[in-house]
Design an enzyme around this catalytic site. Structure first.
Site, PDB file in Angstrom:
ATOM      1  N   TYR A  34      -3.004  -1.112   7.562  1.00 55.88           N
ATOM      2  CA  TYR A  34      -3.909  -2.135   8.085  1.00 55.88           C
ATOM      3  C   TYR A  34      -4.019  -2.033   9.600  1.00 55.88           C
ATOM      4  O   TYR A  34      -3.126  -1.544  10.273  1.00 55.88           O
ATOM      5  CB  TYR A  34      -3.411  -3.533   7.709  1.00 55.88           C
ATOM      6  CG  TYR A  34      -3.465  -3.833   6.234  1.00 55.88           C
ATOM      7  CD1 TYR A  34      -4.663  -4.194   5.622  1.00 55.88           C
ATOM      8  CD2 TYR A  34      -2.328  -3.755   5.451  1.00 55.88           C
ATOM      9  CE1 TYR A  34      -4.723  -4.472   4.270  1.00 55.88           C
ATOM     10  CE2 TYR A  34      -2.368  -4.028   4.086  1.00 55.88           C
ATOM     11  CZ  TYR A  34      -3.572  -4.394   3.506  1.00 55.88           C
ATOM     12  OH  TYR A  34      -3.614  -4.667   2.168  1.00 55.88           O
ATOM     13  N   ASP A  42      -4.055  -2.016  -6.758  1.00 54.82           N
ATOM     14  CA  ASP A  42      -4.484  -2.626  -5.501  1.00 54.82           C
ATOM     15  C   ASP A  42      -5.866  -3.273  -5.629  1.00 54.82           C
ATOM     16  O   ASP A  42      -6.893  -2.598  -5.543  1.00 54.82           O
ATOM     17  CB  ASP A  42      -4.481  -1.551  -4.412  1.00 54.82           C
ATOM     18  CG  ASP A  42      -4.779  -2.098  -3.026  1.00 54.82           C
ATOM     19  OD1 ASP A  42      -5.076  -3.309  -2.910  1.00 54.82           O
ATOM     20  OD2 ASP A  42      -4.715  -1.326  -2.055  1.00 54.82           O
ATOM     21  N   SER A  66      -8.333  -2.897  -2.494  1.00 56.74           N
ATOM     22  CA  SER A  66      -9.071  -1.636  -2.385  1.00 56.74           C
ATOM     23  C   SER A  66     -10.211  -1.560  -3.387  1.00 56.74           C
ATOM     24  O   SER A  66     -11.331  -1.177  -3.038  1.00 56.74           O
ATOM     25  CB  SER A  66      -8.115  -0.450  -2.580  1.00 56.74           C
ATOM     26  OG  SER A  66      -7.216  -0.348  -1.504  1.00 56.74           O
ATOM     27  N   ARG A  98       0.848  -1.197   0.000  1.00 54.25           N
ATOM     28  CA  ARG A  98       0.000   0.000   0.000  1.00 54.25           C
ATOM     29  C   ARG A  98       0.882   1.245   0.000  1.00 54.25           C
ATOM     30  O   ARG A  98       1.083   1.894   1.023  1.00 54.25           O
ATOM     31  CB  ARG A  98      -0.965  -0.049   1.178  1.00 54.25           C
ATOM     32  CG  ARG A  98      -2.045  -1.102   0.933  1.00 54.25           C
ATOM     33  CD  ARG A  98      -3.279  -0.890   1.759  1.00 54.25           C
ATOM     34  NE  ARG A  98      -4.405  -1.597   1.163  1.00 54.25           N
ATOM     35  CZ  ARG A  98      -5.591  -1.718   1.748  1.00 54.25           C
ATOM     36  NH1 ARG A  98      -5.803  -1.174   2.916  1.00 54.25           N
ATOM     37  NH2 ARG A  98      -6.564  -2.362   1.147  1.00 54.25           N
ATOM     38  N   GLN A 157      -1.283   2.241  -5.898  1.00 56.58           N
ATOM     39  CA  GLN A 157      -2.712   2.360  -5.605  1.00 56.58           C
ATOM     40  C   GLN A 157      -3.583   1.864  -6.757  1.00 56.58           C
ATOM     41  O   GLN A 157      -4.605   1.226  -6.536  1.00 56.58           O
ATOM     42  CB  GLN A 157      -3.061   3.811  -5.271  1.00 56.58           C
ATOM     43  CG  GLN A 157      -2.608   4.242  -3.889  1.00 56.58           C
ATOM     44  CD  GLN A 157      -2.990   5.681  -3.580  1.00 56.58           C
ATOM     45  OE1 GLN A 157      -3.344   6.447  -4.470  1.00 56.58           O
ATOM     46  NE2 GLN A 157      -2.918   6.057  -2.313  1.00 56.58           N
TER      47      GLN A 157
END
Length: 373
Positions: free
Chosen positions: A229, A129, A132, A121, A126
């Site tokens: 996280y 990912d 997400s 992350r 991004q």
């Protein structure tokens, strides 16, 4: 460079790892793309659409034959990949902690398995990912599932026959899924509150117009682990959190739990005793049900009723929005591979930071530090 797009074999998996959009982009990079027949049928993508985008469409054996990169949503069965190029990449959501035997089989077969859920992350990753992108849709769908099971309306309604009170929705766990659930419940007119073990999420909750419910004056509640996280909390915090939640949850109509800890069973957030304090007809959505569940008594793949409260445990929630979920997942995979595409070599060449993070097998052995550790 041949890229193969596999049809998902797991029951209930409706997504596909490529779309006509990403097929065109891969062809534009100079790759040839083969799509297994029927791969997109549950995501509203026909074989003809893939063919029109420049892919060849065939059965699994011909699709896999000579492939250098194998794309999937769920990790494919290693036995079904015979005929792929030596050292071929398997790029998918591989569930390395839950499917260790399959990981070992990838290594034994000589595949280089890349677990997309291990994507770090960091800012430049991004767009790659998958956690997400899929969690975003799962958070949205969780609210719709709650609305479907709830026997009342979400918004306050003032009518000639009287006033309908707004539903009270409580979101537990304010990651990507939780934030989208807050936004969706707010758009539907509910009164929304939310909590998380990470103190930094309080401002995010307020920015979406929801009420933050947080334990105060308990040491070490930051709860922030690596990569954003959540981490396991202290016993002191857990006790304070349970007391706060118990008093709050009894007043809620709908609760949505989203808490996950990578590589660990999902934390238990709601006990049977807490469920018993909710009024009959209330609904709890457990988005962590496949990882052990945040809610006592939740069952993966089922809607059960406990103390008059419906506990919803749908599996693979993002897959139930298969067209959009596939589009986002496919873009994640393209963004990943294209970012490292070496034009001279005609293939992607990974760097250390991201490559070492996602690579779990190479050269006939398991190489991921997260699995070896």
């Amino acid at each position: 460079m041949k890229i193969a797009v596999l049809k998902e074999q797991l029951a209930g998996e409706a997504r596909v790892a490529a779309t006509p959009e990403t097929v065109k982009k891969f062809v534009g990079l100079g790759a040839s793309v083969a799509v297994e027949a029927g791969a997109g049928e549950h995501a509203s993508i026909s074989d003809t659409q893939f063919a029109d985008a420049g892919a060849s469409v065939a059965d699994r054996a011909r699709t896999v034959s000579g492939a250098d990169i194998l794309l999937g949503v769920q990790g494919p069965d290693p036995a079904s990949l015979s005929g792929a190029a030596p050292g071929a990449w398997v790029v998918a959501s591989l569930n390395p902690f839950g499917e260790r035997a399959r990981v070992d089989a990838y290594a034994a077969a000589g595949f280089e398995a890349l677990a997309m859920e291990f994507m770090p992350r960091i800012t430049r990753a991004q767009s790659m990912d998958i956690l997400s992108s899929q969690a975003n849709l799962a958070g949205y769908k969780a609210v719709l599932d709650a609305a479907a099971e709830y026997g009342r309306a979400f918004p306050m309604m003032m009518t000639a026959a009287g006033t309908v009170s707004a539903a009270r929705v409580f979101i537990m766990g304010v990651g990507v899924a939780g934030l989208q659930a807050i936004a969706t419940a707010r758009r539907l007119g509910a009164q929304v509150s939310a909590t998380d073990v990470r103190a930094a999420t309080k401002e995010q909750i307020q920015s979406l117009g929801a009420k933050p419910i947080f334990v105060e004056n308990v040491k070490g509640i930051e709860g922030e682990g690596t990569g954003g996280y959540a981490t396991e909390m202290s016993d002191e915090y857990k006790a304070a959190q349970a007391e706060l939640v118990s008093s709050h949850i009894a007043k809620q109509d709908i609760v949505i739990t989203t808490a996950l800890i990578p590589g660990r069973p999902a934390p238990r957030l709601i006990s049977d005793a807490q469920i018993a304090t909710m009024r009959p007809g209330s609904v709890i959505i457990d988005l962590a049900v496949e990882s052990g569940g945040n809610v006592e008594g939740s069952v993966a793949g089922e809607v059960v009723e406990i103390h008059g409260v419906k506990i919803v445990g749908h599996r693979n929630v993002a897959s139930r929005l298969s067209a959009d979920a596939s589009a986002l997942f496919a873009r994640n995979l393209f963004n990943f591979l294209s970012a490292f595409w070496d034009k001279e070599a005609g293939k992607p060449v990974l760097d250390e930071e991201i490559g070492n993070a996602v690579r779990i097998t190479q050269g006939g052995k398991v190489v991921s530090e997260r699995l070896l550790g």
